[in-house]
Write a protein that holds these residues in place. Structure first.
Motif, short mmCIF file in Angstrom:
data_model
loop_
_atom_site.label_atom_id
_atom_site.label_comp_id
_atom_site.label_asym_id
_atom_site.label_seq_id
_atom_site.Cartn_x
_atom_site.Cartn_y
_atom_site.Cartn_z
N ASN A 33 -89.01 -20.60 -20.61
CA ASN A 33 -89.07 -20.52 -22.07
C ASN A 33 -90.22 -21.41 -22.58
OD1 ASN A 33 -88.72 -20.98 -24.82
ND2 ASN A 33 -86.48 -20.98 -24.71
N PRO A 34 -91.38 -20.78 -22.90
CA PRO A 34 -92.56 -21.57 -23.26
C PRO A 34 -92.33 -22.50 -24.46
CG PRO A 34 -93.13 -19.23 -23.03
CD PRO A 34 -91.65 -19.33 -22.91
N GLU A 63 -88.56 -18.28 -4.91
CA GLU A 63 -89.31 -17.02 -4.71
C GLU A 63 -89.72 -16.34 -6.00
OE1 GLU A 63 -87.39 -14.17 -2.06
OE2 GLU A 63 -86.99 -15.87 -0.71
N ALA A 64 -88.91 -16.51 -7.06
CA ALA A 64 -89.23 -15.85 -8.33
C ALA A 64 -90.39 -16.54 -9.04
CB ALA A 64 -87.99 -15.87 -9.23
N LYS A 92 -96.45 -17.63 -9.49
CA LYS A 92 -96.34 -16.22 -9.86
C LYS A 92 -96.48 -16.10 -11.38
CE LYS A 92 -93.85 -14.32 -5.93
NZ LYS A 92 -92.55 -13.91 -5.37
N PRO A 93 -96.77 -14.88 -11.88
CA PRO A 93 -96.99 -14.72 -13.33
C PRO A 93 -95.77 -15.09 -14.18
CG PRO A 93 -97.73 -12.77 -12.13
CD PRO A 93 -97.02 -13.63 -11.14
N SER A 94 -94.58 -15.12 -13.57
CA SER A 94 -93.37 -15.45 -14.34
C SER A 94 -93.42 -16.87 -14.92
CB SER A 94 -92.14 -15.33 -13.45
OG SER A 94 -92.27 -16.18 -12.31
N VAL A 95 -94.21 -17.77 -14.31
CA VAL A 95 -94.22 -19.16 -14.76
C VAL A 95 -95.22 -19.31 -15.92
CG1 VAL A 95 -94.65 -21.57 -14.09
CG2 VAL A 95 -93.68 -19.95 -12.43
N HIS A 103 -102.89 -24.36 -14.85
CA HIS A 103 -103.33 -24.32 -13.45
C HIS A 103 -102.68 -23.14 -12.71
CE1 HIS A 103 -105.35 -28.20 -13.70
NE2 HIS A 103 -104.37 -28.55 -14.51
N PRO A 104 -103.33 -22.64 -11.66
CA PRO A 104 -102.80 -21.47 -10.95
C PRO A 104 -101.69 -21.82 -9.95
CG PRO A 104 -104.93 -22.09 -10.03
CD PRO A 104 -104.67 -23.04 -11.16
#
Ligand code: TXA
Ligand code: MG
Length: 295
Positions: A33-34, A63-64, A92-95, A103-104
């Protein structure tokens, strides 16, 4: 409703909750939740490019959030989770970018505390930095929480004094050789033994975000001395007035350090003296925190 149940509801509603871990208390928000994660930065007064550690129920939940295919991740999770080891992996893009400061990569850990584990079993993943204002001491018991920070918090889960007492080891597994970015109770030697390979230590070519040189500092200036004498501060011998003794073993010392500094900081001293601990490997994480605290 139990305290853990209330904490789950508040976190799901986007509020902040102070949670106990085995290292230090954390200021937690729902990592996915940003808006909630942004509140952490406001409450701490922390620059938004400093990435947060995300707490998960175990390797499955990781993993998610991250690329967990690296066999070193599985080996270290088996050896040290739940426990004081945070591992940095490609995210992953979910974060949300709010968690990682753009950061990646993302740092993940599974905390070894029954209350936090029950919280995480709800399926929540919790972004949680130490529950202190930016550059201040981390709290290792509820009594040491800063009232200014508590103004932003929906609930404090009291899990008693933290067993480890200093923040987790941060290990970079995001590419190339494993590298310890922040020393902690899980030492480089323990990680090398679990992996069967050499592990690097210290700042990487790309500096670790959030590794602020002055960190974890009391308000009172702190000086390191060979012997305490009759100065107020922390020593190993029989304590005099204004002196707090800590055990001459690194685990016991780490457990008591932040609380001792909190206590001394409240006395209005002109400076806090610290009798220098031994300098061998086992004291490395303690020395890291003492150097930062003495600026
Ligand atoms: O013991 C702990 O880790 C505590 C408890 C609450 O779990 N948390 C904690 O969080 O100490 P914090 O935010 O105070 O420290 C996070 C550390 C920083 O040193 C930061 O540089 C590093 O983790 N970190 C987080 N994400 C990172 C990333 N993507 N890459 C490199 N370092 C990262
Ligand atoms: Mg911190």
């Amino acid at each position: 409703m139990s305290d853990v149940g209330r904490a789950v509801s508040l976190l799901q509603a986007g509020e902040l909750v102070v949670i106990p871990t085995e290292t230090v208390y954390g200021l937690a928000a729902d990592a996915l939740n940003p808006e909630a994660v942004r509140r952490i930065f406001i409450a701490k007064g922390r620059p938004t490019n400093h990435p947060l550690i995300v707490h998960v129920a175990g390797p499955g939940a990781a993993e998610a959030l991250a690329e967990t295919g690296d066999p070193r991740f599985a080996a270290l999770a088996r050896a040290f989770w739940p426990g004081p080891l945070a591992m940095v992996l490609p995210k992953k893009p979910s974060v949300p970018d709010e968690v990682t400061g753009g950061h990646p990569t993302v740092a993940l850990r599974c905390p070894d505390h029954p209350l936090s584990l029950r919280l995480l079993e709800s399926g929540l993943c919790l972004a949680a930095p130490s529950a202190n204002r930016f550059t201040r001491l981390s709290p290792t018991q509820v009594a040491d929480l800063d009232p200014e920070l508590l103004a932003f918090v929906g609930l404090v889960l009291d899990g008693g004094p933290c067993r480890v007492g200093i923040e987790s080891t941060v290990l970079d597994l995001s590419g190339g050789p494993a590298r310890v970015l922040r020393p902690g109770f899980v030492s480089r030697e323990m990680i090398e033994a679990a992996l069967g390979e050499v592990v690097e230590e210290g700042p990487s070519a790309t500096p670790s975000p959030g590794q602020h040189p002055v960190h974890y500092a009391p308000r009172t200036p702190l000086i390191l001395v060979p012997e305490l004498g009759d100065r107020p501060g922390i020593g190993f011998g029989k304590p005099g007035a204004g002196q707090i003794p800590l055990p001459r073993d690194p685990a016991g010392y780490a457990q008591g350090l932040y609380h001792a500094l909190h206590e001394l900081d409240s006395l209005g001293l002109s400076e806090i003296a610290i009798e220098s601990p031994p300098t061998d490997e086992a004291w490395k994480a303690v020395w890291d925190r003492l150097r930062r605290a003495s600026g």
